[in-house]
Scaffold this motif. Structure first.
Motif, mmCIF file in Angstrom:
data_model
loop_
_atom_site.group_PDB
_atom_site.id
_atom_site.type_symbol
_atom_site.label_atom_id
_atom_site.label_comp_id
_atom_site.label_asym_id
_atom_site.label_seq_id
_atom_site.Cartn_x
_atom_site.Cartn_y
_atom_site.Cartn_z
ATOM 1 N N SER A 1 10.184 4.198 -5.438
ATOM 2 C CA SER A 1 9.604 3.783 -3.994
ATOM 3 C C SER A 1 9.503 2.405 -3.519
ATOM 4 C CB SER A 1 8.270 4.534 -3.736
ATOM 5 O OG SER A 1 8.512 5.817 -4.125
ATOM 6 N N SER B 1 9.339 7.799 -8.488
ATOM 7 C CA SER B 1 8.430 7.202 -9.260
ATOM 8 C C SER B 1 7.732 6.091 -8.175
ATOM 9 C CB SER B 1 8.718 6.630 -10.345
ATOM 10 O OG SER B 1 9.686 5.559 -10.231
ATOM 11 N N ARG B 2 6.682 5.513 -8.405
ATOM 12 C CA ARG B 2 6.128 4.507 -7.640
ATOM 13 C C ARG B 2 7.068 3.148 -7.536
ATOM 14 N NH1 ARG B 2 0.584 2.198 -6.245
ATOM 15 N NH2 ARG B 2 1.098 -0.002 -6.222
ATOM 16 N N TRP C 1 8.244 7.550 6.856
ATOM 17 C CA TRP C 1 7.223 7.511 5.710
ATOM 18 C C TRP C 1 6.289 8.435 5.884
ATOM 19 C CZ3 TRP C 1 7.170 4.190 1.444
ATOM 20 C CH2 TRP C 1 6.066 4.334 0.544
ATOM 21 N N HIS D 1 -2.515 8.096 2.532
ATOM 22 C CA HIS D 1 -3.595 8.428 1.412
ATOM 23 C C HIS D 1 -4.242 7.543 0.718
ATOM 24 C CE1 HIS D 1 -1.461 12.198 2.533
ATOM 25 N NE2 HIS D 1 -0.305 11.598 2.237
ATOM 26 N N GLY D 2 -5.367 7.805 0.277
ATOM 27 C CA GLY D 2 -6.014 6.665 -0.590
ATOM 28 C C GLY D 2 -6.657 5.669 0.205
ATOM 29 N N GLN D 3 -7.043 4.530 -0.442
ATOM 30 C CA GLN D 3 -7.525 3.292 0.336
ATOM 31 C C GLN D 3 -6.345 2.437 0.395
ATOM 32 O OE1 GLN D 3 -10.837 1.726 -2.145
ATOM 33 N NE2 GLN D 3 -12.016 3.720 -1.874
ATOM 34 N N TRP D 4 -6.385 1.765 1.956
ATOM 35 C CA TRP D 4 -5.643 0.780 2.137
ATOM 36 C C TRP D 4 -6.453 -0.078 3.138
ATOM 37 C CZ3 TRP D 4 -5.508 2.274 7.300
ATOM 38 C CH2 TRP D 4 -5.749 3.813 7.329
ATOM 39 N N THR E 1 4.946 10.272 1.981
ATOM 40 C CA THR E 1 5.410 9.018 1.504
ATOM 41 C C THR E 1 6.967 8.857 1.138
ATOM 42 O OG1 THR E 1 4.981 9.207 -0.794
ATOM 43 C CG2 THR E 1 3.299 8.175 0.378
ATOM 44 N N CYS F 1 0.846 -1.237 0.071
ATOM 45 C CA CYS F 1 0.083 0.014 -0.220
ATOM 46 C C CYS F 1 0.756 1.276 0.182
ATOM 47 C CB CYS F 1 -0.630 0.178 1.326
ATOM 48 S SG CYS F 1 -1.795 -1.442 1.446
ATOM 49 N N PRO F 2 1.544 1.608 -0.981
ATOM 50 C CA PRO F 2 2.730 2.882 -1.236
ATOM 51 C C PRO F 2 1.942 4.031 -1.037
ATOM 52 C CG PRO F 2 2.645 1.503 -3.409
ATOM 53 C CD PRO F 2 1.824 0.756 -2.135
ATOM 54 N N GLU F 3 0.494 4.071 -1.125
ATOM 55 C CA GLU F 3 -0.058 5.511 -1.014
ATOM 56 C C GLU F 3 -0.246 5.809 0.389
ATOM 57 O OE1 GLU F 3 -1.234 3.027 -3.327
ATOM 58 O OE2 GLU F 3 -0.040 3.808 -5.040
#
Length: 91
Positions: A67, A63-64, A52, A32-35, A57, A27-29
């Motif tokens: 990361s 870039s993803r 983190w 934020h976002g959904q996890w 993050t 869940c690298p976001e």
């Protein structure tokens, strides 16, 4: 298994950090976002997760993929403490 062992043990400390490295890989976001929810018996503590969260993050300027690569390197280094054999990344 992590929430069933003493928080004073070296395995708990190791497992706690390994959990957050694995969670951030999935869940690298985060945050934020959904996890998915995690057991709150595993606190948001430790060097990696604090870094983190303080940065938003680790991949703020990356870039993803970059990361995730950084997390993988940290995870492999961390896991070597109790798992001496090299880990293999499968793409």
């Amino acid at each position: 298994w992590l929430v069933s062992i003493s928080t004073e043990s070296q395995h708990w400390i190791w497992g706690h950090d390994a959990f957050w490295l694995a969670f951030m890989s999935a869940c690298p976001e985060f945050p934020h976002g959904q996890w998915p929810r995690w057991d709150t018996g595993i606190p948001l503590e430790g060097q990696f997760i604090k870094q983190w969260l303080n940065a938003g993050t680790l991949g703020v300027d990356q870039s993803r993929e970059s990361s995730l690569e950084q997390i993988w390197v940290e995870f492999c280094t961390h896991v070597m403490l109790f798992h001496p054999n090299p880990l293999v990344s499968v793409n």
